[in-house]
Design an enzyme around this catalytic site. Structure first.
Site, PDB file in Angstrom:
ATOM      1  N   TYR A 160       0.879  -1.118   0.077  1.00 30.81           N
ATOM      2  CA  TYR A 160       0.166   0.113   0.303  1.00 30.81           C
ATOM      3  C   TYR A 160       0.985   1.082  -0.167  1.00 30.81           C
ATOM      4  CZ  TYR A 160      -0.467  -1.014   5.276  1.00 30.81           C
ATOM      5  OH  TYR A 160      -0.196  -1.330   6.597  1.00 30.81           O
ATOM      6  N   LYS A 175       5.008   3.564   5.247  1.00 27.42           N
ATOM      7  CA  LYS A 175       5.427   2.450   4.483  1.00 27.42           C
ATOM      8  C   LYS A 175       5.863   3.179   2.934  1.00 27.42           C
ATOM      9  CE  LYS A 175       5.307  -1.357   6.685  1.00 27.42           C
ATOM     10  NZ  LYS A 175       6.664  -2.074   7.475  1.00 27.42           N
TER      11      LYS A 175
END
Ligand code: NAP
Length: 289
Positions: A160, A175
């Protein structure tokens, strides 16, 4: 049919002893995927240090490592605190020597509609995933620059980072930062012999999943038919990718993000299924402020 099953636990593509006399740090290596990766480094002869907050986690990681005959060491560390990281690296170095590999695996996460996410919840996840990964990488690189020795950093990402992660806005943003930082650091530290890569796990269930993740509605059900691979991944598959990326056989690979998810993140339907808002997917009632 789907993708074939991998070789059994215990198999290895790399030569025996690939990491003999080398030290590997795995943050959060006492549970789940971190423990799975620690085990594969241990099988290949590494001394493995597990850095995490909870003693019972560190004990579990060390005993997994030692079950292969390798040496394990648990060191208390909160990767949000640079001083704690510095002390933990000192402890590892005193016992095993300068670590040649750092696996930035530790993370915190929980599903939440963005409008319900508290500033504290946002900060905590970003602090562990993005800041913690940078602080550990910086500590590792500074020690190698001082000693003029090469090293390899493997960050653990998530797909994601590219797509966004509805229900996980905090973790997805962090992330994405980790993936981007991988590319910056690989260029900055390449001249000093330090490689930096990211490894992205797909859906890889494990027995240590925290309650918040286990509690995502539908988690654990029909997972094989919800991915093009027709199956979930195994921790050892991530471990094999991590050991390859950190090994001399990947000496020219840096700044790369390798996805181990059976192509799940690229899938699209010709017609997408009806959309269910995140509040509804999480079984939440209407937003009341
Ligand atoms: P997990 O079981 O929840 O493990 C997280 C680890 O991080 C724990 O061992 C925890 O140990 C450690 N940790 C958390 N906060 C820390 C802190 N402040 N300082 C030091 N250690 C800390 O997670 P997992 O499912 O194995 O996931 C491992 C990695 O893969 C994560 O980066 C995750 O984002 C990524 N990932 C997982 C999946 C999946 O399917 N499982 C999918 C995509 C990405 P302590 O509590 O002892 O500190």
């Amino acid at each position: 049919m789907g993708l074939p099953e991998p070789p059994p636990l215990g198999a290895s593509a790399l030569p025996e002893g690939t990491f003999r006399e080398q030290t590997v740090i795995v943050t959060g290596g006492g549970t789940g995927l971190g423990k799975g990766m620690a085990l594969e480094f241990a099988r290949l002869g590494a001394n493995v240090a597990i850095l995490s907050r909870a003693q019972e986690h560190r004990k579990a990681g060390v005993s997994a490592v030692e079950s292969t005959g390798a040496r394990g060491l648990g060191v208390a560390c909160d990767i949000r605190q640079p001083e704690s990281i510095n002390a933990a690296f000192d402890a590892v170095q005193a016992e095993f020597g300068l670590p040649g590999v750092l696996v930035n695996n530790a993370a915190g996460n929980f599903p939440v509609p963005a409008e319900d996410l508290s500033p504290n919840g946002w900060r905590t996840v970003v602090d562990i995933v993005l800041n913690g990964t940078f602080f550990c990488s910086r500590e590792f690189a500074r020690r190698h620059l001082s000693e003029a020795t090469p090293g390899s950093i493997i960050n653990i990402g998530a797909s994601y980072a590219w797509t966004g992660g509805p229900g996980f806005a905090h973790s997805a943003a962090a992330k994405a930062g980790v993936k981007n930082m991988t590319e910056s650091l690989a260029v900055e530290w390449g001249p000093y012999g330090i490689r930096v890569n990211t490894l992205v796990p797909g859906l890889i269930p494990h027995e240590d999943e925290v309650k918040a993740i286990r509690g995502v509605p539908g988690r654990g059900q029909k997972e094989d038919v919800r991915a093009p691979a027709g199956r979930v991944g195994y921790p050892r598959e991530l471990g094999w990718a991590a050991t390859f990326l950190a090994s001399p056989y990947a000496a020219y690979i840096s700044g790369h993000t390798l996805v181990v998810d059976g192509a799940n993140w690229q899938r699209r339907a010709m017609l997408m299924p009806e959309f269910t808002p995140i509040r509804e997917q999480l079984g939440k009632g209407a937003f009341e402020g």
